[in-house]
Design a protein around this motif. Structure first.
Motif, PDB file in Angstrom:
ATOM      1  N   ASN A 199     -30.486  16.243 -18.524  1.00  0.00           N
ATOM      2  CA  ASN A 199     -30.324  16.663 -17.135  1.00  0.00           C
ATOM      3  C   ASN A 199     -30.401  15.470 -16.190  1.00  0.00           C
ATOM      4  O   ASN A 199     -29.686  15.415 -15.184  1.00  0.00           O
ATOM      5  CB  ASN A 199     -31.394  17.692 -16.774  1.00  0.00           C
ATOM      6  N   GLU A 200     -31.284  14.507 -16.514  1.00  0.00           N
ATOM      7  CA  GLU A 200     -31.390  13.320 -15.676  1.00  0.00           C
ATOM      8  C   GLU A 200     -30.111  12.498 -15.727  1.00  0.00           C
ATOM      9  O   GLU A 200     -29.645  11.988 -14.702  1.00  0.00           O
ATOM     10  CB  GLU A 200     -32.589  12.474 -16.120  1.00  0.00           C
ATOM     11  N   ARG A 201     -29.517  12.348 -16.932  1.00  0.00           N
ATOM     12  CA  ARG A 201     -28.254  11.617 -17.047  1.00  0.00           C
ATOM     13  C   ARG A 201     -27.135  12.321 -16.284  1.00  0.00           C
ATOM     14  O   ARG A 201     -26.309  11.690 -15.618  1.00  0.00           O
ATOM     15  CB  ARG A 201     -27.871  11.469 -18.526  1.00  0.00           C
ATOM     16  N   LYS A 204     -27.629  11.749 -12.595  1.00  0.00           N
ATOM     17  CA  LYS A 204     -27.283  10.370 -12.235  1.00  0.00           C
ATOM     18  C   LYS A 204     -25.770  10.192 -12.141  1.00  0.00           C
ATOM     19  O   LYS A 204     -25.257   9.553 -11.200  1.00  0.00           O
ATOM     20  CB  LYS A 204     -27.866   9.414 -13.269  1.00  0.00           C
ATOM     21  N   LYS A 205     -25.028  10.767 -13.123  1.00  0.00           N
ATOM     22  CA  LYS A 205     -23.573  10.671 -13.087  1.00  0.00           C
ATOM     23  C   LYS A 205     -23.008  11.362 -11.855  1.00  0.00           C
ATOM     24  O   LYS A 205     -22.067  10.876 -11.215  1.00  0.00           O
ATOM     25  CB  LYS A 205     -22.969  11.271 -14.360  1.00  0.00           C
ATOM     26  N   THR A 206     -23.565  12.519 -11.516  1.00  0.00           N
ATOM     27  CA  THR A 206     -23.095  13.241 -10.322  1.00  0.00           C
ATOM     28  C   THR A 206     -23.331  12.430  -9.062  1.00  0.00           C
ATOM     29  O   THR A 206     -22.469  12.351  -8.171  1.00  0.00           O
ATOM     30  CB  THR A 206     -23.820  14.597 -10.232  1.00  0.00           C
ATOM     31  N   GLN A 207     -24.494  11.789  -8.982  1.00  0.00           N
ATOM     32  CA  GLN A 207     -24.811  10.970  -7.822  1.00  0.00           C
ATOM     33  C   GLN A 207     -23.868   9.774  -7.720  1.00  0.00           C
ATOM     34  O   GLN A 207     -23.380   9.441  -6.634  1.00  0.00           O
ATOM     35  CB  GLN A 207     -26.263  10.494  -7.909  1.00  0.00           C
ATOM     36  N   GLU A 208     -23.581   9.119  -8.860  1.00  0.00           N
ATOM     37  CA  GLU A 208     -22.669   7.982  -8.855  1.00  0.00           C
ATOM     38  C   GLU A 208     -21.270   8.407  -8.432  1.00  0.00           C
ATOM     39  O   GLU A 208     -20.576   7.701  -7.687  1.00  0.00           O
ATOM     40  CB  GLU A 208     -22.632   7.334 -10.240  1.00  0.00           C
ATOM     41  N   ARG A 209     -20.824   9.570  -8.894  1.00  0.00           N
ATOM     42  CA  ARG A 209     -19.501  10.064  -8.538  1.00  0.00           C
ATOM     43  C   ARG A 209     -19.413  10.362  -7.037  1.00  0.00           C
ATOM     44  O   ARG A 209     -18.404  10.059  -6.393  1.00  0.00           O
ATOM     45  CB  ARG A 209     -19.184  11.315  -9.355  1.00  0.00           C
ATOM     46  N   GLN A 210     -20.480  10.920  -6.492  1.00  0.00           N
ATOM     47  CA  GLN A 210     -20.488  11.218  -5.059  1.00  0.00           C
ATOM     48  C   GLN A 210     -20.470   9.944  -4.234  1.00  0.00           C
ATOM     49  O   GLN A 210     -19.802   9.862  -3.201  1.00  0.00           O
ATOM     50  CB  GLN A 210     -21.729  12.052  -4.719  1.00  0.00           C
ATOM     51  N   GLN A 211     -21.217   8.933  -4.693  1.00  0.00           N
ATOM     52  CA  GLN A 211     -21.227   7.654  -3.980  1.00  0.00           C
ATOM     53  C   GLN A 211     -19.844   6.988  -4.018  1.00  0.00           C
ATOM     54  O   GLN A 211     -19.397   6.396  -3.043  1.00  0.00           O
ATOM     55  CB  GLN A 211     -22.285   6.728  -4.585  1.00  0.00           C
ATOM     56  N   ARG A 212     -19.147   7.068  -5.146  1.00  0.00           N
ATOM     57  CA  ARG A 212     -17.828   6.470  -5.290  1.00  0.00           C
ATOM     58  C   ARG A 212     -16.824   7.156  -4.371  1.00  0.00           C
ATOM     59  O   ARG A 212     -16.013   6.502  -3.713  1.00  0.00           O
ATOM     60  CB  ARG A 212     -17.376   6.568  -6.749  1.00  0.00           C
ATOM     61  N   VAL A 213     -16.888   8.443  -4.283  1.00  0.00           N
ATOM     62  CA  VAL A 213     -15.991   9.183  -3.390  1.00  0.00           C
ATOM     63  C   VAL A 213     -16.273   8.828  -1.945  1.00  0.00           C
ATOM     64  O   VAL A 213     -15.375   8.639  -1.129  1.00  0.00           O
ATOM     65  CB  VAL A 213     -16.147  10.698  -3.630  1.00  0.00           C
ATOM     66  N   SER A 214     -17.541   8.700  -1.585  1.00  0.00           N
ATOM     67  CA  SER A 214     -17.917   8.351  -0.217  1.00  0.00           C
ATOM     68  C   SER A 214     -17.413   6.974   0.147  1.00  0.00           C
ATOM     69  O   SER A 214     -16.934   6.733   1.254  1.00  0.00           O
ATOM     70  CB  SER A 214     -19.446   8.422  -0.076  1.00  0.00           C
TER      71      SER A 214
END
Length: 238
Positions: A199-201, A204-214
């Motif tokens: 769940n932590e991984r 983390k992937k979801t957060q990285e994807r959101q940052q990349r889109v932003s």
């Protein structure tokens, strides 16, 4: 077993004193031993009354009694009593009744009890002991995965008896069950840890994807609200 004598109940002129950590103090007067016990806030306990002089030890007698009681309870819990269960057969038993008897015997053996298989002969059946032996041998083969023959078939008048003992005693079965329970708990903890890491991984992937889109959105020029902005320059001056 009676309790040992303690403190003022010890009525001898001198004792061989042992300290609370097992250290040898030596032979001292009973008055000095009681004084040392009082100063250490401990009890003077007679542990070897038959010795010359008696051996006494400084200890917390209440704590010692409690620990001894706990050990006694654990010892009784680990003790197992093996019962002797009895299963009766007829020489001309049908398959259904035979299978029922075997089922009972298997449950007894699984519980750690011994099984006494008994055949009762009727009339002229006493003259055919070999048939009884074959029946008991068949029975021993049907429970061989749970028990082994401890007493071979023997005839006593109108009865033939054979004793089968369990392959695992009750104590062994209890230990195996305890080990299995501990293993299951460990597996559950391991599964929880793996699920948490997964769940932590994922988070983390979801957060990285959101940052990349932003970040990508910052480079995009906003659309104009006026259609004139899209006209050629020569038309704009008309």
């Amino acid at each position: 077993m009676s309790e040992p004598r303690i403190n003022n109940r010890i009525r001898v002129p001198e004792v061989r004193l042992v300290g609370p950590q097992g250290e040898q103090v030596g032979i001292v007067r009973i008055e000095d031993a009681l004084r040392l016990a009082a100063e250490a806030d401990l009890d003077l306990v007679e542990v070897a009354p038959q010795a010359k002089p008696p051996v006494c030890k400084l200890m917390d007698f209440g704590k010692w009694k409690y620990e001894a009681a706990v050990k006694a309870r654990e010892s009784r819990k680990n003790q197992s009593t093996t019962a002797l269960k009895e299963v009766r057969f007829r020489l001309k038993i049908d398959d259904h009744d035979y299978n029922t008897k075997v089922g009972h015997a298997r449950r007894f053996l699984e519980a750690g009890d011994k099984v006494k298989a008994m055949i009762q002969f009727r009339g002229r059946e006493q003259q055919r002991p070999e048939m009884g032996v074959r029946l008991l041998q068949r029975f021993s083969e049907d429970v061989a995965d749970l028990g082994q023959v401890e007493s071979s078939p023997r005839q006593d008048g109108r009865h033939m008896v054979m004793v089968v003992g369990p392959l695992k005693t009750k104590a062994q079965q209890a230990k195996a069950a305890s080990t299995a329970a501990e293993g299951e708990v460990a597996d559950n903890e391991d599964n929880k840890a793996k699920t948490k890491a997964k769940n932590e991984r994922r988070a983390k992937k979801t957060q990285e994807r959101q940052q990349r889109v932003s970040t990508e959105q910052k480079d995009v020029k906003p659309l104009s609200n006026s259609m004139a902005d899209y006209l050629p320059d020569e038309l704009k001056n008309l």
